[in-house]
Design a protein around this motif. Structure first.
Motif, PDB file in Angstrom:
ATOM      1  N   ILE A  38      43.255  47.086  35.973  1.00 49.03           N
ATOM      2  CA  ILE A  38      41.911  47.600  35.699  1.00 49.03           C
ATOM      3  C   ILE A  38      41.240  46.870  34.542  1.00 49.03           C
ATOM      4  CG2 ILE A  38      42.770  49.439  34.155  1.00 49.03           C
ATOM      5  CD1 ILE A  38      39.729  49.653  36.521  1.00 49.03           C
ATOM      6  N   LEU A  39      42.011  46.464  33.540  1.00 51.26           N
ATOM      7  CA  LEU A  39      41.425  45.769  32.394  1.00 51.26           C
ATOM      8  C   LEU A  39      41.090  44.313  32.713  1.00 51.26           C
ATOM      9  CD1 LEU A  39      43.393  47.189  29.316  1.00 51.26           C
ATOM     10  CD2 LEU A  39      41.036  47.645  30.004  1.00 51.26           C
ATOM     11  N   THR A  40      41.473  43.853  33.881  1.00 57.81           N
ATOM     12  CA  THR A  40      41.017  42.561  34.388  1.00 57.81           C
ATOM     13  C   THR A  40      39.765  42.763  35.233  1.00 57.81           C
ATOM     14  OG1 THR A  40      43.261  41.656  34.423  1.00 57.81           O
ATOM     15  CG2 THR A  40      41.621  40.542  35.779  1.00 57.81           C
ATOM     16  N   ILE A  41      39.751  43.865  35.973  1.00 59.91           N
ATOM     17  CA  ILE A  41      38.616  44.180  36.851  1.00 59.91           C
ATOM     18  C   ILE A  41      37.332  44.383  36.042  1.00 59.91           C
ATOM     19  CG2 ILE A  41      37.675  45.895  38.459  1.00 59.91           C
ATOM     20  CD1 ILE A  41      40.602  46.458  39.292  1.00 59.91           C
ATOM     21  N   ILE A  42      37.424  45.119  34.935  1.00 57.75           N
ATOM     22  CA  ILE A  42      36.227  45.471  34.158  1.00 57.75           C
ATOM     23  C   ILE A  42      35.468  44.247  33.657  1.00 57.75           C
ATOM     24  CG2 ILE A  42      35.376  46.640  32.075  1.00 57.75           C
ATOM     25  CD1 ILE A  42      37.713  48.646  32.465  1.00 57.75           C
ATOM     26  N   PRO A  43      36.105  43.315  32.903  1.00 55.79           N
ATOM     27  CA  PRO A  43      35.345  42.151  32.421  1.00 55.79           C
ATOM     28  C   PRO A  43      34.886  41.236  33.549  1.00 55.79           C
ATOM     29  CG  PRO A  43      37.679  41.907  31.897  1.00 55.79           C
ATOM     30  CD  PRO A  43      37.490  43.309  32.382  1.00 55.79           C
ATOM     31  N   LEU A  44      35.717  41.087  34.593  1.00 57.40           N
ATOM     32  CA  LEU A  44      35.343  40.244  35.729  1.00 57.40           C
ATOM     33  C   LEU A  44      34.125  40.821  36.438  1.00 57.40           C
ATOM     34  CD1 LEU A  44      36.252  37.722  37.266  1.00 57.40           C
ATOM     35  CD2 LEU A  44      37.645  39.197  38.728  1.00 57.40           C
ATOM     36  N   ARG A  45      34.129  42.137  36.587  1.00 57.77           N
ATOM     37  CA  ARG A  45      33.011  42.820  37.242  1.00 57.77           C
ATOM     38  C   ARG A  45      31.714  42.608  36.490  1.00 57.77           C
ATOM     39  NH1 ARG A  45      32.136  49.266  36.490  1.00 57.77           N
ATOM     40  NH2 ARG A  45      30.317  49.553  37.820  1.00 57.77           N
ATOM     41  N   PHE A  46      31.722  42.885  35.183  1.00 59.31           N
ATOM     42  CA  PHE A  46      30.481  42.809  34.418  1.00 59.31           C
ATOM     43  C   PHE A  46      30.033  41.376  34.180  1.00 59.31           C
ATOM     44  CE2 PHE A  46      31.535  47.227  33.452  1.00 59.31           C
ATOM     45  CZ  PHE A  46      30.283  47.814  33.607  1.00 59.31           C
ATOM     46  N   LEU A  47      30.957  40.436  34.182  1.00 51.50           N
ATOM     47  CA  LEU A  47      30.580  39.026  34.077  1.00 51.50           C
ATOM     48  C   LEU A  47      29.799  38.604  35.319  1.00 51.50           C
ATOM     49  CD1 LEU A  47      30.708  36.260  32.695  1.00 51.50           C
ATOM     50  CD2 LEU A  47      32.900  35.876  33.850  1.00 51.50           C
ATOM     51  N   ILE A  48      30.316  38.972  36.500  1.00 48.24           N
ATOM     52  CA  ILE A  48      29.638  38.637  37.752  1.00 48.24           C
ATOM     53  C   ILE A  48      28.295  39.350  37.848  1.00 48.24           C
ATOM     54  CG2 ILE A  48      29.763  38.778  40.273  1.00 48.24           C
ATOM     55  CD1 ILE A  48      32.830  38.534  39.994  1.00 48.24           C
ATOM     56  N   VAL A  49      28.267  40.634  37.441  1.00 45.40           N
ATOM     57  CA  VAL A  49      27.015  41.408  37.436  1.00 45.40           C
ATOM     58  C   VAL A  49      25.965  40.700  36.585  1.00 45.40           C
ATOM     59  CG1 VAL A  49      25.923  43.512  36.557  1.00 45.40           C
ATOM     60  CG2 VAL A  49      27.996  43.677  37.927  1.00 45.40           C
ATOM     61  N   SER A  50      26.353  40.292  35.386  1.00 45.86           N
ATOM     62  CA  SER A  50      25.418  39.631  34.472  1.00 45.86           C
ATOM     63  C   SER A  50      24.923  38.306  35.043  1.00 45.86           C
ATOM     64  CB  SER A  50      26.079  39.400  33.111  1.00 45.86           C
ATOM     65  OG  SER A  50      26.381  40.629  32.491  1.00 45.86           O
ATOM     66  N   LEU A  51      25.831  37.518  35.618  1.00 48.59           N
ATOM     67  CA  LEU A  51      25.447  36.222  36.187  1.00 48.59           C
ATOM     68  C   LEU A  51      24.440  36.402  37.322  1.00 48.59           C
ATOM     69  CD1 LEU A  51      28.883  34.342  36.256  1.00 48.59           C
ATOM     70  CD2 LEU A  51      26.955  33.964  34.687  1.00 48.59           C
ATOM     71  N   ILE A  52      24.655  37.400  38.170  1.00 47.88           N
ATOM     72  CA  ILE A  52      23.723  37.675  39.268  1.00 47.88           C
ATOM     73  C   ILE A  52      22.356  38.075  38.719  1.00 47.88           C
ATOM     74  CG2 ILE A  52      23.199  39.237  41.195  1.00 47.88           C
ATOM     75  CD1 ILE A  52      26.217  39.343  41.762  1.00 47.88           C
TER      76      ILE A  52
END
Length: 298
Positions: free
Chosen positions: A32-46
């Motif tokens: 889960i602590l890998t999912i959170i930063p990966l998720r928000f990084l992709i969200v921000s890039l989009i």
């Protein structure tokens, strides 16, 4: 205009309420602590791509806004998500859900202190009704559920996480008057993803692994549904109605969770869950339509 804002908040809560089902699927394959930063990084890039395509004037926020955006990322993503999920190592999901009911009350208190937001008596009654509806739902209809619960340091983490989310809401109110919702969501998400990645790296380590087909679809929902759409809708709604009125909608999350669990996990909907849902929804309605009750009283 307020009804439109309430619609945005409801959409956000519908998406967040369903999100635990998809998170559960992804966490079976990735930490889960890998999912959170990966998720928000992709969200921000989009969001950055969308802002660039639409020629967003706030693509680069004012320097005075950077500290607030950094703090929004820290409290709303790193602390709220990272600390709460760390708490699950020591406590239960039931305790986390129970403690999450404190968010609307904490928001009302802090919004009164720091933003000078005031609620009338009808709105306070609505919050109380919704709060007790949530407690009734979590208790299973019996007081012994609470008396037999064991609280530990994990629950302290949960509470810190709830306070952090409230701080995110309070920080968003003034910043959304200066920059666009897209810009605020993107930049706070970027800062939050970097900080959470650092936290994950030094605590459990980042573990990016290939996902199954179901895992990919679930992760896409976490990004597009619970991430981009929900965050934008939440910030749009909060911008219009303020911290106190928006926080009451968080009590809808367990109701959405019950419905989504019924359709995806075949969990039964009992009479007690129906009664709880009615109280929660009625409490939210009373809080957001208090002017009608005041008008009728006169």
């Amino acid at each position: 205009m307020q009804h439109k804002a309430y619609s945005f908040l409801i959409i956000a809560c519908l998406l967040w309420g369903f999100q635990p089902v998809t998170i559960k699927i992804v966490t079976q394959e990735m930490n889960i602590l890998t999912i959170i930063p990966l998720r928000f990084l992709i969200v921000s890039l989009i969001l950055f791509i969308i802002m660039k395509i639409t020629d967003e004037k706030n693509f680069l926020p004012p320097k005075k806004s950077l500290l607030t955006l950094f703090l929004m990322g820290f409290f709303g993503i790193t602390v709220s998500n990272g600390i709460q999920f760390t708490g699950l190592q020591y406590s239960s999901v039931g305790n986390m859900t129970l403690i999450s009911t404190t968010a609307p009350v904490i928001t009302v208190i802090l919004a009164r202190i720091f933003l000078n937001e005031r609620l009338n008596l009808i709105q306070i009654i609505g919050i109380i009704i919704s709060f007790f509806g949530t407690l009734y739902l979590l208790s299973g209809g019996t007081l012994s559920t609470f008396t037999q619960m064991n609280f530990n340091k994990g629950d302290i983490y949960f509470f810190i996480g709830e306070v952090a989310w409230v701080i995110y809401i309070l920080l968003s109110i003034p910043i959304l008057k200066k920059i666009s919702v897209l810009s605020a969501t993107a930049w706070s998400g970027l800062f939050g993803s970097i900080l959470t990645a650092l936290f994950a790296h030094y605590s459990v380590g980042l573990q990016i692994v290939p996902l199954s087909t179901l895992g990919i679809y679930s992760f896409l929902f976490i990004i597009l549904g619970g991430g981009i759409t929900a965050m934008i809708c939440w910030n749009l709604g909060t911008k219009k109605v303020g911290a106190s009125n928006s926080a009451i909608f968080l009590n809808l999350l367990p109701v959405v969770g019950i419905i989504s669990a019924y359709f995806t996990l075949n969990e039964p909907i009992t009479l007690q869950k129906i009664i709880s849902g009615i109280f929660i929804i009625f409490g939210v309605y009373v809080t957001t339509h208090s002017h009608k009750f005041v008008k009728n009283a006169h």
